[in-house]
Design a protein around this motif. Sequence first.
Motif, short mmCIF file in Angstrom:
data_model
loop_
_atom_site.label_atom_id
_atom_site.label_comp_id
_atom_site.label_asym_id
_atom_site.label_seq_id
_atom_site.Cartn_x
_atom_site.Cartn_y
_atom_site.Cartn_z
N VAL A 146 -38.34 -4.01 -21.87
CA VAL A 146 -37.31 -4.62 -22.71
C VAL A 146 -37.59 -6.10 -22.90
O VAL A 146 -37.47 -6.64 -24.01
N LEU A 147 -37.99 -6.77 -21.82
CA LEU A 147 -38.35 -8.18 -21.95
C LEU A 147 -39.49 -8.35 -22.94
O LEU A 147 -39.58 -9.33 -23.67
N ASN A 148 -40.37 -7.37 -22.97
CA ASN A 148 -41.54 -7.44 -23.84
C ASN A 148 -41.19 -7.38 -25.33
O ASN A 148 -41.85 -8.01 -26.15
N THR A 149 -40.14 -6.65 -25.66
CA THR A 149 -39.81 -6.46 -27.08
C THR A 149 -38.50 -7.11 -27.49
O THR A 149 -38.21 -7.19 -28.68
N GLY A 150 -37.70 -7.56 -26.51
CA GLY A 150 -36.37 -8.05 -26.85
C GLY A 150 -35.48 -6.90 -27.28
O GLY A 150 -35.90 -5.73 -27.29
N ASP A 151 -34.23 -7.22 -27.62
CA ASP A 151 -33.29 -6.19 -28.07
C ASP A 151 -32.94 -6.43 -29.53
O ASP A 151 -32.51 -7.52 -29.90
N GLU A 152 -33.12 -5.40 -30.34
CA GLU A 152 -32.67 -5.50 -31.73
C GLU A 152 -31.16 -5.73 -31.71
O GLU A 152 -30.45 -5.07 -30.95
N ASN A 153 -30.71 -6.67 -32.48
CA ASN A 153 -29.28 -7.03 -32.50
C ASN A 153 -28.77 -7.47 -31.12
O ASN A 153 -27.60 -7.30 -30.81
N GLY A 154 -29.65 -8.01 -30.30
CA GLY A 154 -29.24 -8.50 -28.98
C GLY A 154 -28.20 -9.60 -29.12
O GLY A 154 -28.14 -10.30 -30.13
N LYS A 155 -27.42 -9.75 -28.06
CA LYS A 155 -26.26 -10.64 -28.15
C LYS A 155 -26.63 -12.13 -28.12
O LYS A 155 -25.94 -12.96 -28.69
N TYR A 156 -27.75 -12.45 -27.43
CA TYR A 156 -28.11 -13.87 -27.28
C TYR A 156 -29.48 -14.15 -27.86
O TYR A 156 -30.35 -13.28 -27.86
N TRP A 157 -29.68 -15.40 -28.29
CA TRP A 157 -30.98 -15.82 -28.78
C TRP A 157 -31.80 -16.29 -27.59
O TRP A 157 -31.55 -17.37 -27.03
N ILE A 158 -32.76 -15.46 -27.15
CA ILE A 158 -33.59 -15.79 -25.99
C ILE A 158 -35.04 -15.39 -26.32
O ILE A 158 -35.49 -14.30 -25.99
N PRO A 159 -35.75 -16.26 -26.99
CA PRO A 159 -37.09 -15.92 -27.47
C PRO A 159 -38.09 -15.77 -26.33
O PRO A 159 -37.87 -16.29 -25.23
N GLY A 160 -39.17 -15.07 -26.57
CA GLY A 160 -40.17 -14.77 -25.55
C GLY A 160 -41.21 -15.85 -25.39
O GLY A 160 -41.61 -16.50 -26.35
N GLU A 161 -41.64 -16.02 -24.13
CA GLU A 161 -42.76 -16.92 -23.86
C GLU A 161 -43.79 -16.12 -23.06
O GLU A 161 -43.47 -15.50 -22.05
N VAL A 162 -45.04 -16.17 -23.53
CA VAL A 162 -46.12 -15.44 -22.87
C VAL A 162 -46.80 -16.39 -21.88
O VAL A 162 -47.39 -17.39 -22.29
N ASP A 163 -46.68 -16.10 -20.58
CA ASP A 163 -47.41 -16.92 -19.61
C ASP A 163 -48.57 -16.10 -19.07
O ASP A 163 -48.43 -14.96 -18.66
N VAL A 164 -49.75 -16.70 -19.12
CA VAL A 164 -50.97 -16.00 -18.72
C VAL A 164 -51.97 -17.05 -18.27
O VAL A 164 -51.91 -18.19 -18.71
N SER A 165 -52.87 -16.65 -17.37
CA SER A 165 -53.84 -17.61 -16.85
C SER A 165 -55.20 -17.45 -17.50
O SER A 165 -55.62 -16.34 -17.82
N ILE A 166 -55.91 -18.56 -17.66
CA ILE A 166 -57.27 -18.53 -18.21
C ILE A 166 -58.25 -17.90 -17.22
O ILE A 166 -59.34 -17.50 -17.58
N ARG A 167 -57.81 -17.81 -15.95
CA ARG A 167 -58.61 -17.16 -14.90
C ARG A 167 -57.85 -15.94 -14.40
O ARG A 167 -56.65 -15.82 -14.68
N PRO A 168 -58.48 -15.08 -13.59
CA PRO A 168 -57.72 -13.91 -13.11
C PRO A 168 -56.46 -14.30 -12.34
O PRO A 168 -55.43 -13.68 -12.50
N GLY A 169 -56.53 -15.34 -11.49
CA GLY A 169 -55.35 -15.75 -10.73
C GLY A 169 -54.72 -17.00 -11.32
O GLY A 169 -55.25 -17.61 -12.26
N TRP A 170 -53.58 -17.39 -10.75
CA TRP A 170 -52.85 -18.57 -11.27
C TRP A 170 -53.39 -19.86 -10.68
O TRP A 170 -53.33 -20.91 -11.30
N PHE A 171 -53.89 -19.79 -9.44
CA PHE A 171 -54.40 -21.00 -8.80
C PHE A 171 -55.91 -21.03 -8.87
O PHE A 171 -56.57 -19.98 -8.96
N TYR A 172 -56.45 -22.23 -8.82
CA TYR A 172 -57.90 -22.40 -8.84
C TYR A 172 -58.52 -21.76 -7.61
O TYR A 172 -57.98 -21.83 -6.50
N SER A 173 -59.67 -21.14 -7.79
CA SER A 173 -60.50 -20.69 -6.68
C SER A 173 -61.94 -20.76 -7.15
O SER A 173 -62.25 -20.36 -8.28
#
Length: 689
Positions: A261-288
């Motif tokens: 549901v977070l991925n697609t939002g809700d059609e006619n959802g009650k609140y305006w809460i747009p999506g943000e895609v967080d992803v890392s340029i590497r496999p993990g979030w921290f440097y290794s």
Amino acid sequence: MNYIKKSLALGVMTLFTTWHVNAQQAAPAPYGALPRADQISWQKLGYYMFIHFGPNTFTDKEWGDGKENPGVFNPTNLDARQWAKTAKDAGMKAIIITAKHHDGFCLWPSKYSTHTVRESPWKGGKGDVLKDLSEACKEYGLKFGVYLSPWDQNHPSYGTPEYNDIFAKTLEEVLTNYGDIYEMWFDGANGEGPNGKKQVYDWPLFRSVVYKHQPHAVIFSDIGPGARWIGNESGFAGETNWSTLNTDGFGMGKDAPKQEVLNTGDENGKYWIPGEVDVSIRPGWFYSPATDDKVKTLSQLLGIYYTSVGSNANLLLNVPVSRTGQIHPTDSTRLMELRKVVDATFKTNLAKGKKVLVNATQATQLSDGNFDTYFAVENGVKNATVTVDLGAKTKLNRLLLQEYIPLGQRVKSFEVAYWDGSKFVVLDKQSTIGYKRILSFPTIQTSRIRITVEANASPVLSEIQAYLAPEVLDIPLIYRTKEGVVSIKTNSPDPLITYTLDGGDPQVKSTPYDGSFELKKGGMIKARAFINGGKEFSDIVMADYDLSTADWKVINASESRKGSQVNRAFDGDYRTGWEAEYAGASASYEITLDMGGELEIDGFTYTPATNGNTNGIVDKYNFYVSKDGQKWERVLHNKTFGNIKNNPIKQQVKFPAKEQARFIKFEALSVIGADQNGMKINEIGVIVD
Ligand code: FUL
Ligand code: CA
């Protein structure tokens, strides 16, 4: 009876009507939940940088436990201006930094913690990363945001009501000392603290502190209220992506709507809460250092760009700062490559200034290159047919569509067709548009495009743009048999393929591929195709293999779930997996393997199911080795795969020291969804040098 609206600059609604037949025509009525002005400015940022930095950078962990010695935090040459310059040059508009991650370590000298930069050797304990970075952002014209994890495994009061006040004060420090904060990023993770208890968070308090000191900040969490998590850490918003969401009955940091549901939002959802895609340029979030050769390729990043920015979401791309305190050159090179392709793709809008008709009415606003000018179909009419007359036959392979979201998100489906000289040919059928939707397709040549739109309320459209993205040479594809024989293939006619085995980028002078070769031991292969004597080249493709499992046998394993085959756990194919039968909520599971001969091994790998279903993924485990299958040594005890639920990537775990072994045993102590699921393994492997 259509009418034309002009810019809402300064909030003044000026109404231009061309076919002004009816003097009573009103401005288009807003529809459904609407964005706040701050959310619109936020949406326009599109692409910005995440930085994960802290003790984990130095300890090779994704999740620290709060017990690390602050002495480990010791960047040799920290330069926040280098981060800001990199972001700016990459075309990003802002930076968000992990001011405090789950280990509780504060990147500023917080009064409310004893686990901070002040206790570290960096700058003799006199440093402040937030100060350095906020100043650098100002200098480079970037917005500044902070990530704060309420989950704190270090703070002694975590798990008690006092902690809420402490966290509120911590927040206050961050929100009052470093200038404007455009986005406040709250991590949803809520685990146990030092006293073994989980915190009951006081979100209303935390939110009020944010709005008190930073009234324009967009608050990110699983459920907003400013922006929402997109439901995965792999880099994609739903193809259908509503910026509206129903959150009544849910709470921040717990009970979020399902990830789908977070991925697609809700059609006619009650609140305006747009999506943000967080992803890392590497496999993990921290440097290794272990991921220096696993920085995402240009094609991967470009793909992510289209499935985020091109899918009505913002892209928060993580670029972890390395141990020197600077962004690693491989990561920044990749960012510049991405910028170059994105710039080249969206440089010339082939529809700019071209004739556009909406239901037979001229709609110049759709081809003026300006989001703030829009065309609104008459209230009550929910369909529209938009035709763009390109004037002459034009080559294109991208279409960019925008809805005027200040009046709500309306379009629920649309069909794109192009004129082939005698008729319209359907090119694509899609669902939502939202702030920005970019469609990619193989190059066509046409003089006219037709878009048929169906909406929940009269469509209000801002832009239709067309582009011709530069064609790139196909990447080669790498295959390896179970026996360890590698072949590299390409679709392009007769290119030169070169490859490397040392993690370096293949150049025209690297080893040429001239037929299959053996790579039993495994390792990283990178390959690239060249034509025109090396002048044109493909993106790099990489494949990371473990020791070949051709000689492996199962000695012992938990009972398989009906129909599931245990050899799928080590068949060399990470797409196939094995599932153990559910054996109770607190059961443990195991697999014991004979590798066919004694070896010196450095560690092991575990690849979970990557199909989006996290049930059965192992999160706590033991690992044993043996020379004879009788006497076992437990080399890893009660270990956690940090963040594996949100980011179910292949885990590579090094042993404290090299081990001689012929037999290995992997024991799962807990799995995700343990009350209904047995262990799942897509691949178990070992690392040899
Ligand atoms: C997750 C965290 O647990 C990860 O470590 C990372 O910070 C990611 C952005 O959010 O929930
Ligand atoms: Ca426009």
